[in-house]
Design an enzyme around this catalytic site. Structure first.
Site, PDB file in Angstrom:
ATOM      1  N   GLU A 343       0.807  -1.227   0.000  1.00 16.90           N
ATOM      2  CA  GLU A 343       0.000   0.000   0.000  1.00 16.90           C
ATOM      3  C   GLU A 343       0.844   1.284   0.000  1.00 16.90           C
ATOM      4  OE1 GLU A 343      -4.007  -1.371   2.322  1.00 16.90           O
ATOM      5  OE2 GLU A 343      -2.224  -1.154   3.565  1.00 16.90           O
TER       6      GLU A 343
HETATM    7  C1  ACM Z   1      -1.977  -5.413   4.173  1.00 20.26           C
HETATM    8  O1  ACM Z   1      -3.013  -5.913   4.659  1.00 20.26           O
HETATM    9  N1  ACM Z   1      -1.927  -4.124   3.936  1.00 20.26           N
HETATM   10  C2  ACM Z   1      -0.816  -6.232   3.876  1.00 20.26           C
END
Ligand code: ACM
Length: 539
Positions: A343
């Site tokens: 992310e």
């Molecule tokens: C994640 O759940 N951002 C790896």
């Protein structure tokens, strides 16, 4: 005493039994054992092969534990077993004490070089009337074997068999070996911090179910949780808060070493994660030169993701990362270092690739194997690095094309922080609701078309946005993580929901005795015990 004596003793006692049953006159008081069926015992994870012999071993005060001499770690496994059996039964079984005359039955933990033992974790468990023999190549295998034995010892003694207390252990033979070498659970100590004692309790229960990896998510936007001696503000500032504005916390390197040692005593590997280049607000608040998003960082107590990034084009950022990876690697005996990599929404793609390529080299410089969330597969990384598939099948396939191993952690199946249903007290549901059956009924082998040989194993992550106490942690983790232990250890042929749910129901007395506040899913007909969940809840 050695194995020859024990086997000789077994043969001797067997002949004694024959004489006893053949004659009408009374001889040595052999205790009549109940008829048992080892194949219907409530073992989790289900062993590879179980062959019942329908009698029982009489665990009692006349039992002694013996281990192979000069076999590294075997005596410690014997002592661990004695300690756990004492907690369960109050029996104080001697370990490797050959001076005692009163011993009539033995548990022998034997180092064996049998070629039938297919991995370092494989074991054979032979339960006879007067001896229990655990064969393993390594102490690790012996340790897995004694978890099975612990599960076979009844919670309460059978007081009708003799004048003294006896715990009958069903007889037979178990041959066992895990499907996957990596059987993990992740704990997010960054969004909310969990104490060393909480983590140890979690390790204890996980190891009972043969889970062998604890992945610690040690940094995120909301908190930095591990002391780095060369960059002290990381914990002074970055560790000072958590989601919701509470006071945060961090592990000193001594604390972390205590966790790693405790895990190692249970043959569990700790995988440290420093999440970067995104999820780095707490680091950039501590040292603003790290920041690459052009904003003045402030401590963050919310739960949004994807707003922070390191400055990927600054050499000093890599010197910083080198120090962090070096210091953590020095106190991490396990082979892995997890760099996060998920992310990073405000990191440009080229910068992200540049960053992951460089950090992979730093991790390798400190002799660790890099793990990253599935996004890392878009970089030019090495086949020795590992991708943890949580969201993107496309990324998982890229990893396979690069010859990498994959850890299977699909959020919609394996995230422990997903709510069970709309009534769940804690958790999120952005990926799915995951009731106890959904968590169990899927097949990691070949999941999403990933070839079996590319799957290193399975991991169930527990993110902590909505939980801040051990009770809340346990509510989300248990019972689902017990199912993931079976998915990662047992073969598909040995897994069946209808059979599993009965075995799971029968874990209640153990979980209650360990004061684990599991979610009492209505899908399971939980076995009542004297330490029932309801009683503990009311206290
Ligand atoms: C994640 O759940 N951002 C790896």
């Amino acid at each position: 005493m050695n194995i020859k004596n024990i086997l000789a003793r077994g043969v001797f006692l067997l002949s004694l039994a024959v004489v006893f049953f053949a004659c009408t006159e009374e001889r040595k008081p052999i205790i009549p054992m109940p008829v048992t069926d080892l194949s219907v015992e409530n073992l989790i994870p289900k062993p590879l092969k179980i062959i019942p012999t329908n009698s029982a071993f009489a665990l009692d005060e006349f039992t002694g534990i013996y281990t192979s001499k000069n076999a590294t770690g075997f005596e410690a496994v014997g002592t661990f077993l004695a300690d756990k059996l004492e907690k369960k039964t109050a029996l104080q079984l001697p370990v490797n004490d050959t001076s005692l005359n009163k011993i009539e039955r033995v548990i022998y933990i034997n180092q064996s070089d049998s070629t039938e033992l297919k991995s370092t974790e494989a074991y054979q468990l032979y339960i006879n009337q007067d001896s229990i023999i655990i064969n393993a190549n390594t102490a690790e295998g012996a340790f897995r074997g004694i978890q099975t034995l612990r599960q076979l010892v009844p919670e309460t003694s059978n007081d009708t068999l003799a004048v003294h207390k006896i715990w009958p252990v069903p007889s037979g033979k178990i041959i066992d070996n895990p499907s996957f070498a990596y059987r993990g659970s992740m704990l997010d100590v960054a969004r909310h911090f969990f104490s060393v004692e909480d983590v140890k309790k979690y390790i204890d229960i996980l190891s009972y179910y043969k889970i062998n990896v604890l992945h610690l998510h040690l940094s995120d936007d909301q908190g930095w949780r591990i002391e780095i001696k060369s960059w002290p503000k990381l914990t002074e500032i970055g560790g000072s808060t958590e989601v919701g504005g509470e006071s945060g916390g961090f592990y000193t390197q001594k604390d972390y070493t205590e966790i790693v040692t405790y895990a190692a005593e249970r043959f569990m590997t700790v995988v440290p994660e420093i999440d970067m280049p995104g999820h780095t607000n707490s680091a950039s608040v501590s040292y603003p030169f790290l920041n690459g998003n052009g904003k003045t960082p402030k401590l963050y107590e919310g739960t949004h993701v994807g707003f922070s990034t390191f400055d990927t084009r600054k050499d000093t950022v890599y010197s910083f990362i080198d120090d962090v990876v070096r210091e953590i690697s020095e106190i991490t005996p396990g082979p892995y270092f997890h760099i996060g990599g998920d992310e990073s929404h405000v990191t440009k793609k080229n910068d992200y690739i540049y960053f992951v390529n460089k950090v992979e080299k730093i991790v390798q410089k400190y002799n660790k194997r890099m793990i990253g969330w599935d996004e890392v597969a878009i970089a030019d990384i090495d086949s020795t690095s590992i991708s943890q598939w949580w969201a993107s099948e496309e990324n998982a396939k890229k990893a396979v094309e690069k010859g990498m191993k994959v850890i299977v952690s699909p959020a919609k199946k394996a995230y422990l922080d997903m709510q069970y249903d709309t009534l769940s007290k804690h958790g999120l549901h952005w990926a799915a609701y995951i009731p106890v059956d959904t968590a169990y009924i899927w097949t990691p082998e070949g999941y999403g078309g990933i070839p079996l040989e590319n799957i290193l194993g399975i991991e169930a992550p527990l993110w902590s946005e909505t939980i801040s106490t051990i009770e809340e942690l346990e509510y989300l983790a248990f019972p689902r993580v017990i199912g993931y232990s079976e998915l990662s250890w047992s073969t598909p042929e040995n897994r069946d929901w209808e059979d599993y749910k009965v075995r799971l129901a029968n874990q209640a007395p153990f979980l209650d005795r360990m004061n684990v506040k599991y979610y009492p899913s209505p899908l399971i007909d939980w076995k009542k015990s004297k330490f029932s969940y309801e009683t503990i809840e009311k206290d």
